[in-house]
Each structure stands twice: as C-alpha cells, then as structure tokens.
Design an enzyme around this catalytic site. Structure first.
Site, PDB file in Angstrom:
ATOM      1  N   CYS A 118       0.799   3.382 -10.526  1.00  0.00           N
ATOM      2  CA  CYS A 118       0.621   2.664 -11.788  1.00  0.00           C
ATOM      3  C   CYS A 118      -0.020   3.552 -12.857  1.00  0.00           C
ATOM      4  O   CYS A 118      -1.217   3.429 -13.151  1.00  0.00           O
ATOM      5  CB  CYS A 118      -0.182   1.386 -11.614  1.00  0.00           C
TER       6      CYS A 118
ATOM      7  N   CYS B 181       5.469  -1.344 -15.766  1.00  0.00           N
ATOM      8  CA  CYS B 181       4.026  -1.198 -15.885  1.00  0.00           C
ATOM      9  C   CYS B 181       3.547  -2.169 -16.973  1.00  0.00           C
ATOM     10  O   CYS B 181       3.743  -1.906 -18.163  1.00  0.00           O
ATOM     11  CB  CYS B 181       3.715   0.249 -16.266  1.00  0.00           C
TER      12      CYS B 181
HETATM   13  P1  FAD Z   1       0.591   0.099  -0.478  1.00  0.00           P
HETATM   14  O1  FAD Z   1       0.813  -1.279  -0.961  1.00  0.00           O
HETATM   15  O2  FAD Z   1      -0.568   0.856  -1.008  1.00  0.00           O
HETATM   16  O3  FAD Z   1       0.501   0.012   1.124  1.00  0.00           O
HETATM   17  C1  FAD Z   1       0.319   1.131   1.957  1.00  0.00           C
HETATM   18  C2  FAD Z   1      -0.189   0.620   3.310  1.00  0.00           C
HETATM   19  O4  FAD Z   1      -0.168   1.688   4.265  1.00  0.00           O
HETATM   20  C3  FAD Z   1      -1.643   0.136   3.234  1.00  0.00           C
HETATM   21  O5  FAD Z   1      -1.738  -1.180   3.757  1.00  0.00           O
HETATM   22  C4  FAD Z   1      -2.407   1.139   4.103  1.00  0.00           C
HETATM   23  O6  FAD Z   1      -3.512   0.565   4.785  1.00  0.00           O
HETATM   24  C5  FAD Z   1      -1.322   1.611   5.073  1.00  0.00           C
HETATM   25  N1  FAD Z   1      -1.595   2.930   5.640  1.00  0.00           N
HETATM   26  C6  FAD Z   1      -2.138   4.013   5.023  1.00  0.00           C
HETATM   27  N2  FAD Z   1      -2.235   5.040   5.891  1.00  0.00           N
HETATM   28  C7  FAD Z   1      -1.740   4.601   7.081  1.00  0.00           C
HETATM   29  C8  FAD Z   1      -1.544   5.210   8.365  1.00  0.00           C
HETATM   30  N3  FAD Z   1      -1.885   6.486   8.596  1.00  0.00           N
HETATM   31  N4  FAD Z   1      -0.966   4.467   9.352  1.00  0.00           N
HETATM   32  C9  FAD Z   1      -0.581   3.180   9.124  1.00  0.00           C
HETATM   33  N5  FAD Z   1      -0.740   2.560   7.931  1.00  0.00           N
HETATM   34  C10 FAD Z   1      -1.314   3.259   6.920  1.00  0.00           C
HETATM   35  N6  FAD Z   1       2.071  -2.010  -9.671  1.00  0.00           N
HETATM   36  C11 FAD Z   1       2.789  -2.852 -10.461  1.00  0.00           C
HETATM   37  O7  FAD Z   1       3.985  -3.042 -10.234  1.00  0.00           O
HETATM   38  N7  FAD Z   1       2.236  -3.475 -11.549  1.00  0.00           N
HETATM   39  C12 FAD Z   1       0.936  -3.309 -11.864  1.00  0.00           C
HETATM   40  O8  FAD Z   1       0.459  -3.903 -12.832  1.00  0.00           O
HETATM   41  C13 FAD Z   1       0.130  -2.449 -11.057  1.00  0.00           C
HETATM   42  N8  FAD Z   1      -1.162  -2.243 -11.350  1.00  0.00           N
HETATM   43  C14 FAD Z   1      -1.945  -1.500 -10.498  1.00  0.00           C
HETATM   44  C15 FAD Z   1      -3.288  -1.350 -10.796  1.00  0.00           C
HETATM   45  C16 FAD Z   1      -4.127  -0.648  -9.936  1.00  0.00           C
HETATM   46  C17 FAD Z   1      -5.587  -0.488 -10.277  1.00  0.00           C
HETATM   47  C18 FAD Z   1      -3.592  -0.095  -8.728  1.00  0.00           C
HETATM   48  C19 FAD Z   1      -4.499   0.627  -7.758  1.00  0.00           C
HETATM   49  C20 FAD Z   1      -2.237  -0.212  -8.451  1.00  0.00           C
HETATM   50  C21 FAD Z   1      -1.389  -0.900  -9.321  1.00  0.00           C
HETATM   51  N9  FAD Z   1      -0.023  -1.026  -9.092  1.00  0.00           N
HETATM   52  C22 FAD Z   1       0.752  -1.816  -9.917  1.00  0.00           C
HETATM   53  C23 FAD Z   1       0.631  -0.192  -8.057  1.00  0.00           C
HETATM   54  C24 FAD Z   1       0.967  -0.925  -6.753  1.00  0.00           C
HETATM   55  O9  FAD Z   1      -0.162  -1.591  -6.234  1.00  0.00           O
HETATM   56  C25 FAD Z   1       1.500   0.063  -5.726  1.00  0.00           C
HETATM   57  O10 FAD Z   1       2.487   0.860  -6.319  1.00  0.00           O
HETATM   58  C26 FAD Z   1       2.096  -0.665  -4.513  1.00  0.00           C
HETATM   59  O11 FAD Z   1       1.098  -1.369  -3.835  1.00  0.00           O
HETATM   60  C27 FAD Z   1       2.767   0.345  -3.580  1.00  0.00           C
HETATM   61  O12 FAD Z   1       3.214  -0.293  -2.424  1.00  0.00           O
HETATM   62  P2  FAD Z   1       3.370   0.561  -1.074  1.00  0.00           P
HETATM   63  O13 FAD Z   1       3.884  -0.377  -0.040  1.00  0.00           O
HETATM   64  O14 FAD Z   1       4.093   1.817  -1.336  1.00  0.00           O
HETATM   65  O15 FAD Z   1       1.858   0.996  -0.719  1.00  0.00           O
END
Ligand code: FAD
Ligand code: UQ1
Length: 469
Positions: free
Chosen positions: A219, A398
């Site tokens: 983000c 975003c």
């Molecule tokens: P995540 O949701 O981060 O999940 C990754 C998972 O992997 C976690 O549960 C973690 O515990 C697990 N993991 C890590 N390492 C290991 C390991 N070695 N073994 C097993 N599991 C592991 N997005 C939007 O669309 N709109 C917004 O307005 C927005 N605002 C945001 C504001 C902030 C402050 C933040 C921090 C993020 C924001 N985002 C937003 C971004 C969004 O939250 C992420 O892009 C999204 O969560 C990514 O999803 P993901 O499944 O790739 O990773």
C-alpha cells in the site's frame, strides 16, 4: 526539493519490487541469506526449548498446501477446501490473529480501534482445511515439500505461496527500540499503530515527520494517508499552526501514477505540507528526538531533523524463507511467477498470490482480490492437467484517505494506467469514497474476500461503464 530523471516506469517498478539489483548490491543479500539458511536448517533439528524435536520426522501430505493465511491465503484455502473436501487442503500459518491491515490507517488516525481490525485465525480459516500453526522455514520445490520450524515435512501436489511481505524495522538504526520512546510510531505494525494516535494527542509543537523507505512497500499510499489525517487532526485540535509537517520519500515522485500525483500535489500545497523527494530515513535518535535522512541523489548529504512526531514506514523485503530459495525466486527475492497467469515460471504446480510475488503491480489487498479470481481458475485448470489461460491485468487500488471524511480512490493497472470503477473523476477528494473505504470495505473483506467470493470490482466496473471498460 530534489528533482531527478526517473521515468514513470522506473518509479512503478521500484514500488512494485520489480527492479533488478546489480551483483554488488546482491552480494550482502546473498551472504545474509546463506547465514539465515544455516540458522533455519538448525531450527529444524532443535525445538524451542533447546531439546531435539520429536516431530523432526513428522510427514504429512496434501493435494494443496497454502503457505500463509493472510488475505490471499485465506481466500485460496476457502475456495479449494470447499471444492476438494476435508483432508485435502492445508494452510501453514503461525499467527493467532488475522488482521485486516487496511484498517490500520484508520486506527492510527483514531477512527477505528485496533481490536476491530483483528479476528482469531481459527475463525477466519475454513473449517475444511487443516491449519498447521507453524512457520515455514524451508521450501524444497524439487521434492514438492516445505519444512516447518518444528521440523514437520509437508508434501504437496500443488502449492500456493501467499506469504505477504516482510517488515524490516531493524534496518533503520535506533529501531525498533525507539518505538518505546515518545513520538515515534508506525501504522504498519499492530505493535506500534496505536502510538500514532497517542503521538497526535501528545503533540505540542515542532516537526511532524512522515517517511517512505527505499524499498518496495505494501500500500504505497499508506505512508502519506496518515500524514493527511494527522494534518486534519492537528487542525481540529487547534495545534496545526504549531506543527511543521514534512514528508520524506525515497521516491522521485509523490505517487507513481501521474493522475493521482497531480491531485496529491494540490493537497500538499493547500495544506502547507513540505515534500522532500529522494530522502531515506536511516536513523532515529530518541534521546535527542532527531531523525537522520540520507539524500539519495547525494549519499554524503545527511540531514538531521528534530521531531515532535515521527511516523515510520519500514523498509520491506520478500520474507526470508522465500528469499533463501533461489529456485523459486527472481533476482530481488520475490516468488517468480508469470505476471498474467500467476503460475510459477519453472514449477507448474506452484502458484503465487499477493505481496510476496514478482507481479509488477502495486502491492495491495485490492490487487490480491483481482489476482485471486485469475489464480484460482488457473490452479483449477492445472489440477485438471490443462494449461492456465486466465490473465491478470495488474488491477490494484489505493484509497488515498486525505482526512476524516475525504478520499481519492486511486485504481490502476500494471502499466500504470488508471483503471477506475466509477464513471466519475476519481482523482477528486470525495466523501463517498471515504465511506466506501471506512464502512464498506471491511465487510467486503471479512464476508466476501476471505471466504473466496470477492475477485475485485471488474464486473462492477463493466456495469458502471455500460460494458465499455
Ligand atoms: P498478508 O495479508 O500480509 O498475509 C501474509 C500471511 O503470511 C500472514 O498471515 C503471515 O503471518 C503469514 N506468514 C508470514 N511468514 C510466514 C511463514 N514463514 N510461514 C507461514 N506463514 C507466514 N490494501 C488495500 O487494498 N487497500 C488499502 O487501503 C490498504 N491499506 C493498507 C494500510 C496499511 C497500514 C497496511 C500495512 C497495508 C494496507 N494494504 C491495503 C495492503 C494489504 O493489507 C496487503 O497488500 C495484503 O494484506 C496482502 O495480502 P497477502 O495475502 O499477500 O499478505
Ligand atoms: C478492493 O477490492 C479491496 O480488496 C478487498 C480493498 O482492500 C481493502 C480496497 O481498498 C479497494 C478499494 C478495493 C476495490 C473495491 C472497489 C469496490 C472499488
């Protein structure tokens, strides 16, 4: 202000984590990866209390293993556990709590409570999937298995990698310890997000500084959303004339997409916010309440600035266990997938989704939603022995919250072209978009996305544009 010659593609690639590193830059990374690999291998043999693990030989096998139970992993597990049935899908995820991270912008600004952003992992993971509450430490794609921290070997026919992106606060000198001191906060972690509102409440007078690191981030708008909310907070509480608000970004632009960048330049001008381009936070000195920024155009030029409040966006990277597996990653350490099909470029039984992949688009939950529709269809084809045919266009979004009731809804594709859902000018600050972000998106996330039903606004966009987009 520093001007540079970066073009839009370079900026976009930088944010998306798609730039390549030269051999010299890669050397320390490789050494670190090697050291961590030794540590990770060690942790397989020794349990947490230091004795040899009895589970070192445990071995389980699944049709589909999903690594990571965040936004992408949860949606994937929901869809496939209901299709394949109990016992066929495992999710490997160490965390007790699943956080809706986009809410942290609002938590930091005092519009939501931290508890509202989290739910027990046991409640959001699908009942028909086996939850292995462990951290993956090693990927072995040649043998179709992963190894967990407690030594379990989990084999798969198909693997989905959904590990998210890693926060590296410790790459800034003085952090994370400085979070224990007044005025230092970060919306990027549940550990530090409540300090943002606390810092605003305690603000008396001086500099309020907001940083954007020299790495890809998730983000890319979040580092400045909290700055605009802080500006409004300080105005509301009669402290704005005592505050000097400054944005320090490593990027050469305020935002990677020109249409929204132009709108944001208007916002900073109107709000009297100073923007320092190509400046990277490298040290926090809590004793003197100073932050040190390096001018990336002239690395010997270090600027030490007093702060009353400092909001830190940490440097980020691909998660260590993934980075250490050269067979799975590209030269920057991200999962090397085909940017359209989301299938791994060399292992056809491996797919990726979300922040941990090499897909050259801005890393957001909205992008995960768009990827999910494509990835799950292609994975189903692969399971049936057919080549993937569905194509991801790079859709990402975003919601740039600019205050307590305003938001610019940026939506664009992987070439940096606006790809807007609504037939209005979305570069304008709007109350409707603010309510979409604050009141509608959380419900859509918990009840739609995590259950595998939300694939982004593609069909809504078509409807809104009478099938023309
Ligand atoms: P995540 O949701 O981060 O999940 C990754 C998972 O992997 C976690 O549960 C973690 O515990 C697990 N993991 C890590 N390492 C290991 C390991 N070695 N073994 C097993 N599991 C592991 N997005 C939007 O669309 N709109 C917004 O307005 C927005 N605002 C945001 C504001 C902030 C402050 C933040 C921090 C993020 C924001 N985002 C937003 C971004 C969004 O939250 C992420 O892009 C999204 O969560 C990514 O999803 P993901 O499944 O790739 O990773
Ligand atoms: C979106 O799909 C999404 O994923 C669930 C987000 O993350 C929370 C978003 O912030 C946004 C804006 C979208 C896009 C949705 C619409 C209706 C434009």
């Amino acid at each position: 202000m520093v001007y540079t010659t970066w073009n839009a593609t370079e900026v976009f690639n930088h944010i998306a984590g798609n730039e390549t590193l030269d051999e010299e830059s890669l050397q320390p990374l490789k050494m670190m990866a090697h050291k961590r690999l030794l540590l990770a291998c060690g942790s397989r043999l020794v349990s947490q209390n230091g004795s040899f693990s009895t589970s070192a030989m445990a071995h389980k096998s699944y049709k589909l293993v999903v690594v990571g139970g965040g936004a992408g992993g949860c949606a994937t597990a929901a869809k496939f556990s209901s299709k394949l049935g109990a016992g066929n899908v495992a999710v490997i995820e160490p965390a007790d709590t699943h956080y809706y991270q986009p809410m942290w912008t609002l938590v930091g600004g005092g519009m939501k409570r931290l508890e509202e952003s989290g739910r027990p992992m046991s409640q959001v993971l699908p009942k028909k999937a086996d939850w292995i509450k462990q951290r993956v430490v090693t990927f072995d794609p040649h043998k179709n298995k992963v190894i967990t921290q407690d030594g379990q070997e989990i084999s798969y026919e198909f693997l989905v990698v959904a590990l998210g992106i890693q926060l590296n606060y410790n790459q800034i000198k003085g952090l994370p310890d400085a979070f224990e001191t007044p005025g230092v906060c970060s919306n990027y972690s549940p550990l530090y997000v409540t300090k943002t509102l606390e810092s605003l409440k305690n603000f008396k007078e001086g500099n309020a500084l907001f940083s954007f690191p020299n790495t890809p981030v998730k983000c890319a708008g979040a580092p400045q959303k909290i700055m605009y909310i802080s500006d409004q907070y300080l105005r509301k509480h009669g402290k704005r004339d005592k505050a000097n608000i400054q944005y320090f970004t490593s990027l050469p632009v305020i935002f990677g997409i020109k249409k929204y960048a132009d709108a944001l330049w208007e916002v900073v001008k109107e709000r009297n916010i100073t923007v320092n381009l190509r400046h990277n936070l490298i040290e926090v000195k809590p004793d003197s309440r100073e932050a040190v920024f390096q001018n990336l155009e002239n690395p010997d030029d270090l600027k030490t600035i007093k702060y009353e409040m400092l909001h830190v966006t940490p440097p980020m990277s691909s998660p260590d266990p993934l980075r250490q597996c050269a067979a799975l990653t590209n030269e920057t350490g991200y999962l090397n997938v085909n940017k359209h099909t989301l299938q791994h470029v060399t292992f056809p039984n491996v797919f990726g989704i979300g922040d941990c992949t090499s897909v050259p688009t801005s890393k957001t939950a909205a992008a995960v939603a768009g990827q999910f529709g494509v990835m799950q269809r292609n994975l189903r084809l692969a399971m049936g022995g057919t080549s993937p045919k569905h194509q991801y266009d790079g859709y990402t979004s975003c919601p740039l919250v600019t205050g307590y009731s305003k938001c610019i809804l940026a939506e664009f594709d992987m070439d940096g072209n606006p790809l807007e859902t609504f037939p209005i000018n979305q570069a304008k600050e709007r109350r409707t978009m603010f309510h979409l972000k604050k009141d509608m998106m959380p419900t859509m996330y918990w009840n739609g996305m995590l259950k595998g039903y939300w694939e982004g606004p593609k069909y809504l966009r078509k409807l809104m544009h009478l099938g023309m987009k």
